[in-house]
Motif scaffolding. Structure first.
Motif, PDB file in Angstrom:
ATOM      1  N   LEU A  13      92.218  79.573  28.411  1.00  0.00           N
ATOM      2  CA  LEU A  13      90.881  79.521  27.701  1.00  0.00           C
ATOM      3  C   LEU A  13      89.971  80.167  28.584  1.00  0.00           C
ATOM      4  CD1 LEU A  13      91.338  75.763  26.647  1.00  0.00           C
ATOM      5  CD2 LEU A  13      91.068  77.819  24.819  1.00  0.00           C
ATOM      6  N   PRO A  14      89.893  81.429  28.873  1.00  0.00           N
ATOM      7  CA  PRO A  14      88.801  82.167  29.802  1.00  0.00           C
ATOM      8  C   PRO A  14      87.530  82.141  29.507  1.00  0.00           C
ATOM      9  CG  PRO A  14      89.988  83.869  28.253  1.00  0.00           C
ATOM     10  CD  PRO A  14      90.471  82.313  28.156  1.00  0.00           C
ATOM     11  N   HIS A  15      87.056  81.737  28.318  1.00  0.00           N
ATOM     12  CA  HIS A  15      85.708  81.565  28.030  1.00  0.00           C
ATOM     13  C   HIS A  15      85.001  80.027  28.167  1.00  0.00           C
ATOM     14  CE1 HIS A  15      85.275  85.506  26.598  1.00  0.00           C
ATOM     15  NE2 HIS A  15      86.246  85.421  25.721  1.00  0.00           N
ATOM     16  N   TRP A  16      86.066  79.226  28.813  1.00  0.00           N
ATOM     17  CA  TRP A  16      85.621  77.921  29.046  1.00  0.00           C
ATOM     18  C   TRP A  16      85.571  77.667  30.529  1.00  0.00           C
ATOM     19  CZ3 TRP A  16      85.450  73.406  25.700  1.00  0.00           C
ATOM     20  CH2 TRP A  16      85.679  73.694  24.241  1.00  0.00           C
ATOM     21  N   TYR A  17      84.903  76.702  31.161  1.00  0.00           N
ATOM     22  CA  TYR A  17      84.671  76.376  32.457  1.00  0.00           C
ATOM     23  C   TYR A  17      84.835  74.891  32.722  1.00  0.00           C
ATOM     24  CZ  TYR A  17      79.764  75.861  31.212  1.00  0.00           C
ATOM     25  OH  TYR A  17      78.581  75.489  30.680  1.00  0.00           O
ATOM     26  N   PHE A  18      85.037  74.687  33.990  1.00  0.00           N
ATOM     27  CA  PHE A  18      85.187  73.349  34.430  1.00  0.00           C
ATOM     28  C   PHE A  18      83.874  72.940  35.354  1.00  0.00           C
ATOM     29  CE2 PHE A  18      87.091  69.967  37.447  1.00  0.00           C
ATOM     30  CZ  PHE A  18      87.282  69.166  36.642  1.00  0.00           C
ATOM     31  N   GLU A  19      83.169  71.901  34.819  1.00  0.00           N
ATOM     32  CA  GLU A  19      81.980  71.610  35.765  1.00  0.00           C
ATOM     33  C   GLU A  19      81.709  70.220  35.466  1.00  0.00           C
ATOM     34  OE1 GLU A  19      78.258  74.013  35.713  1.00  0.00           O
ATOM     35  OE2 GLU A  19      77.850  72.730  34.300  1.00  0.00           O
ATOM     36  N   ASP A  20      81.634  69.452  36.530  1.00  0.00           N
ATOM     37  CA  ASP A  20      81.173  68.068  36.863  1.00  0.00           C
ATOM     38  C   ASP A  20      82.320  67.063  36.160  1.00  0.00           C
ATOM     39  OD1 ASP A  20      78.858  68.726  38.192  1.00  0.00           O
ATOM     40  OD2 ASP A  20      77.756  69.069  36.326  1.00  0.00           O
ATOM     41  N   GLY A  21      83.470  67.300  36.069  1.00  0.00           N
ATOM     42  CA  GLY A  21      84.689  66.664  35.308  1.00  0.00           C
ATOM     43  C   GLY A  21      84.865  66.863  34.121  1.00  0.00           C
ATOM     44  N   TRP A  22      84.121  68.004  33.520  1.00  0.00           N
ATOM     45  CA  TRP A  22      84.269  68.324  32.067  1.00  0.00           C
ATOM     46  C   TRP A  22      84.547  69.836  31.861  1.00  0.00           C
ATOM     47  CZ3 TRP A  22      82.442  64.792  27.936  1.00  0.00           C
ATOM     48  CH2 TRP A  22      81.571  63.635  28.643  1.00  0.00           C
ATOM     49  N   ILE A  23      85.602  70.078  30.804  1.00  0.00           N
ATOM     50  CA  ILE A  23      85.628  71.617  30.492  1.00  0.00           C
ATOM     51  C   ILE A  23      84.673  71.871  29.525  1.00  0.00           C
ATOM     52  CG2 ILE A  23      88.030  71.679  31.151  1.00  0.00           C
ATOM     53  CD1 ILE A  23      88.938  71.530  28.121  1.00  0.00           C
ATOM     54  N   ARG A  24      84.004  73.008  29.517  1.00  0.00           N
ATOM     55  CA  ARG A  24      83.000  73.206  28.678  1.00  0.00           C
ATOM     56  C   ARG A  24      82.949  74.731  27.943  1.00  0.00           C
ATOM     57  NH1 ARG A  24      77.821  70.507  31.340  1.00  0.00           N
ATOM     58  NH2 ARG A  24      79.008  68.885  32.708  1.00  0.00           N
ATOM     59  N   ARG A  25      82.293  74.795  27.181  1.00  0.00           N
ATOM     60  CA  ARG A  25      82.343  76.160  26.322  1.00  0.00           C
ATOM     61  C   ARG A  25      80.801  76.204  25.563  1.00  0.00           C
ATOM     62  NH1 ARG A  25      81.933  81.208  24.081  1.00  0.00           N
ATOM     63  NH2 ARG A  25      83.932  81.795  23.139  1.00  0.00           N
ATOM     64  N   LYS A  26      80.118  77.430  26.162  1.00  0.00           N
ATOM     65  CA  LYS A  26      78.555  77.511  25.297  1.00  0.00           C
ATOM     66  C   LYS A  26      78.920  78.559  24.252  1.00  0.00           C
ATOM     67  CE  LYS A  26      73.932  78.400  26.320  1.00  0.00           C
ATOM     68  NZ  LYS A  26      72.924  78.582  27.402  1.00  0.00           N
ATOM     69  N   TYR A  27      78.899  78.249  22.974  1.00  0.00           N
ATOM     70  CA  TYR A  27      78.910  79.209  21.708  1.00  0.00           C
ATOM     71  C   TYR A  27      77.294  79.673  21.629  1.00  0.00           C
ATOM     72  CZ  TYR A  27      83.547  77.908  21.258  1.00  0.00           C
ATOM     73  OH  TYR A  27      84.995  77.671  21.395  1.00  0.00           O
ATOM     74  N   LYS A  28      77.049  80.772  21.792  1.00  0.00           N
ATOM     75  CA  LYS A  28      75.471  81.345  21.343  1.00  0.00           C
ATOM     76  C   LYS A  28      75.537  81.963  19.929  1.00  0.00           C
ATOM     77  CE  LYS A  28      75.129  83.058  26.055  1.00  0.00           C
ATOM     78  NZ  LYS A  28      75.018  84.209  27.082  1.00  0.00           N
ATOM     79  N   THR A  29      74.689  81.586  19.356  1.00  0.00           N
ATOM     80  CA  THR A  29      74.379  81.790  17.984  1.00  0.00           C
ATOM     81  C   THR A  29      73.085  82.647  17.814  1.00  0.00           C
ATOM     82  OG1 THR A  29      73.127  79.839  17.315  1.00  0.00           O
ATOM     83  CG2 THR A  29      75.514  79.475  17.303  1.00  0.00           C
ATOM     84  N   THR A  30      72.939  82.900  16.364  1.00  0.00           N
ATOM     85  CA  THR A  30      71.856  83.761  16.106  1.00  0.00           C
ATOM     86  C   THR A  30      70.704  82.832  15.632  1.00  0.00           C
ATOM     87  OG1 THR A  30      72.651  84.265  13.940  1.00  0.00           O
ATOM     88  CG2 THR A  30      73.074  85.592  15.587  1.00  0.00           C
ATOM     89  N   GLY A  31      70.636  81.489  15.652  1.00  0.00           N
ATOM     90  CA  GLY A  31      69.776  80.706  14.984  1.00  0.00           C
ATOM     91  C   GLY A  31      70.258  79.129  14.531  1.00  0.00           C
ATOM     92  N   TRP A  32      69.449  78.587  13.909  1.00  0.00           N
ATOM     93  CA  TRP A  32      69.773  77.127  13.500  1.00  0.00           C
ATOM     94  C   TRP A  32      70.810  76.966  12.685  1.00  0.00           C
ATOM     95  CZ3 TRP A  32      69.685  72.948  15.840  1.00  0.00           C
ATOM     96  CH2 TRP A  32      69.733  71.765  15.071  1.00  0.00           C
ATOM     97  N   LYS A  33      70.850  77.724  11.688  1.00  0.00           N
ATOM     98  CA  LYS A  33      72.137  77.627  10.482  1.00  0.00           C
ATOM     99  C   LYS A  33      73.252  78.025  11.102  1.00  0.00           C
ATOM    100  CE  LYS A  33      70.368  80.538   7.403  1.00  0.00           C
ATOM    101  NZ  LYS A  33      70.086  81.422   6.451  1.00  0.00           N
ATOM    102  N   ALA A  34      73.534  78.783  11.861  1.00  0.00           N
ATOM    103  CA  ALA A  34      74.695  79.292  12.624  1.00  0.00           C
ATOM    104  C   ALA A  34      75.166  77.897  13.793  1.00  0.00           C
ATOM    105  CB  ALA A  34      74.518  80.687  13.384  1.00  0.00           C
TER     106      ALA A  34
END
Length: 128
Positions: free
Chosen positions: A27-48
């Motif tokens: 899962l190369p887009h995920w990272y480990f930080e403060d005991g959690w695995i995380r992923r930030k998904y960037k969207t184009t706005g609120w509906k997305a």
């Protein structure tokens, strides 16, 4: 890609080094930080953003393994940790992989599905 040995129990916790290595391999887009695995998904706005939140919510409920979400206008951060085990387990990797598969999915070449037009009016997810 490394073949990972499943833990003997679905709630057996991985070490930080094992988590980092497995994320790098699977899962190369995920990272480990403060005991959690995380992923930030960037969207184009609120509906997305809401589309991503609802997708993650459906998958988490179906899996009965629930992430923490940080939701803003143009992004969603997914955080996974097995609360009962107090660490990262196979459940976290399995749900992260399913979330990644579904949220990042696009029709392949030759598919009868066209996919989102290459037009800013219709884009909703900023793909990596």
């Amino acid at each position: 890609m490394t073949q990972w040995r499943r833990k003997t129990s679905a709630d057996e916790v991985y070490t930080a080094e094992e988590v980092e290595a497995r994320l790098k391999d699977e899962l190369p887009h995920w990272y480990f930080e403060d005991g959690w695995i995380r992923r930030k998904y960037k969207t184009t706005g609120w509906k997305a953003t809401l589309m991503v939140v609802n997708t993650v919510g459906h998958l988490a409920e179906a899996a009965w393994h629930h992430p923490d979400l940080n939701v803003s206008y143009a992004f969603v951060t997914v955080k996974l940790m097995n609360h009962a085990a107090k660490g990262i387990t196979d459940k976290d990797f399995a749900l992260a992989a399913k979330i990644e598969e579904v949220v990042a999915w696009r029709p392949g070449e030759g598919s009868p599905l066209e996919g989102t037009p290459d037009d800013p009016r219709f884009k909703y997810l900023k793909y990596d």
